[in-house]
Enzyme design. Sequence first.
Site, mmCIF file in Angstrom:
data_model
loop_
_atom_site.group_PDB
_atom_site.id
_atom_site.type_symbol
_atom_site.label_atom_id
_atom_site.label_comp_id
_atom_site.label_asym_id
_atom_site.label_seq_id
_atom_site.Cartn_x
_atom_site.Cartn_y
_atom_site.Cartn_z
ATOM 1 N N HIS A 284 1.144 -2.128 -3.861
ATOM 2 C CA HIS A 284 -0.187 -1.495 -3.801
ATOM 3 C C HIS A 284 -0.080 -0.007 -4.121
ATOM 4 C CE1 HIS A 284 -2.515 -4.893 -2.075
ATOM 5 N NE2 HIS A 284 -1.377 -5.203 -1.457
ATOM 6 N N ASP A 347 2.422 -4.595 2.816
ATOM 7 C CA ASP A 347 1.949 -5.957 2.565
ATOM 8 C C ASP A 347 2.127 -6.369 1.104
ATOM 9 O OD1 ASP A 347 0.012 -3.871 2.126
ATOM 10 O OD2 ASP A 347 -1.443 -5.423 1.625
ATOM 11 N N GLU A 348 2.141 -7.669 0.912
ATOM 12 C CA GLU A 348 1.991 -8.311 -0.400
ATOM 13 C C GLU A 348 2.911 -7.737 -1.483
ATOM 14 O OE1 GLU A 348 -2.550 -9.837 -0.345
ATOM 15 O OE2 GLU A 348 -2.300 -7.713 -0.722
ATOM 16 N N VAL A 349 4.205 -7.762 -1.197
ATOM 17 C CA VAL A 349 5.169 -7.230 -2.168
ATOM 18 C C VAL A 349 5.723 -8.393 -2.979
ATOM 19 C CG1 VAL A 349 7.218 -5.810 -2.445
ATOM 20 C CG2 VAL A 349 5.758 -5.510 -0.431
#
Length: 531
Positions: A284, A347-349
């Site tokens: 992100h 998050d969300e790597v």
Amino acid sequence: MHLPRRLTIIGLAALSACARLPQTVPVPQPPPISVIPIPESLVRAPGLAFTITPLSAIVADTTTIGQRRAATALAAVLRPSTGYALPIVANLDSISAAVRLPPDTSRRTIIRLRIAADSGLGGEGYTLVAGDDSVVITAFSGAGLFHGVQTLRQLLPFGIESHQAAIRMGPWTVPAMRIVDSPRFGWRGAMLDVARHFFTTDEVKQYIDILALYKLNVLHVHLADDQGWRIEIKSHPELTTMGAPSEVGGGAGGFFTQSDYADLIRYAADRYVMIVPEIDMPAHINAALISHPELSCGRRPPVVYTAINVGFSAICPDSEGTYTLLDDVIREISAITPAPYMHIGGDEVQALNAVQYAKFIGRVQSVVMKYGKRMIGWEEIAKTALHPTTIVQQWQGDSLAVPVPANGDVILSGATKMYLDMKYTTATELGLRWAGYNDVKVAYAWDPATAFKGLGGARVIGVEAPLWSETIRNITAAEYLAMPRLPAIAEVGWSPESRRTWEDFRVRLAVHGRRWNLLGINYYHSTQIPW
Ligand code: TNX
């Protein structure tokens, strides 16, 4: 719907002219009590209602900041709608001649705000006693007084929220009662994503006003994501010159200068809301990489991103330059943030392997701690070895996939219940739907003690409702998604489970729609609520 009770009046005139029949006239009834979050205990007392009159005064010792903040907030609500002077005085003797009206105009009633060392209600609790001549709010701290003021505000008829004299919406009465109230959880938050779309300081202040009204005490601001970098970093102006003028859909974007940010912190602090900043990393982070392509580990050179996919970007965990840049960012943000927390996302790597991810989180955690803050991260960080003070923010399913360290603190933000960016129904135009449809009952009818599994020995410190902004461009759209779900979450976080039922909540909530109309707050007219 409550119809006005009709009172039979046999006046003196009627008695003397005994041929006439008794007449009935409607008398205004106090509204049903509709305080949100519902107080821990509320007992109606015998006796007359309290009424605000033209001679009323707010009694508070404004030499202390807590009483000053609470008294100022109270006066700001009451003065415009009542049209009364409502001076703030240290004691009744000090009321100036300016507010003395002819003696028969009205009774003098007071609203007294008191700090008491022994209130026994913790840092945010308060008592409120309403009687014939006074309302007395007592708390241990300014926060408790401020929360008590919000309760008083909601006990008054909804017309009290009017920005102009609304004499016909009175009388400004509160039934005689005694409230003893304190929160279930210390962390009662909302998150606003200013990265996918930028929100101005005025818009964020409008959001803070809503938090304050419902006794929420944390505003987590998501300050950077792939689509935009929203906070000035003085040692790296390129982060905003190159990373801020963009947002989802190709709009102009924007950012907060450090002085804008300080202004928000002050505004929030006056309302007992703590601002917690987040810079999302190692994924992100496309907006930062636009000005630092050397930190993208040889992946294709980053360019402005205005779509809404997640997980593709990553700052290189194997480059020392990454930690030099992030040290500067975390140092500057820590210095301008009074709260003892720094949220680093996590998050969300998708672009790193587990070893790289763990190494990165460990390094960043030590930077955060070096600058005196406790680290917070989205639940993925629990896959790595965390310091015991680090806080994990749950968000995905109804159970935490990765066990949190025993005794570690957890904030619940489960998307299936608390994500304000989920659509209400299939017909909702704004919002996303990956976690399902969250109508008001979904947001309200669950218990933080039992709803989420897999927390192991972790300690739930509270709840937080995120509002991601992929589909919302301004505060009006934000309010449409937040209201009425945010007050629902606020009650989940504040009120004892034993006091909450959906049937009672939906009726109380309906009355708040009229307040929001007067406050100019947009909301979704859910069919679940008897507006
Ligand atoms: C997941 S929740 C995300 C965000 C998105 C959101 C949309 C979380 C930690 N990551 O990047 O904006 O879903 O609902």
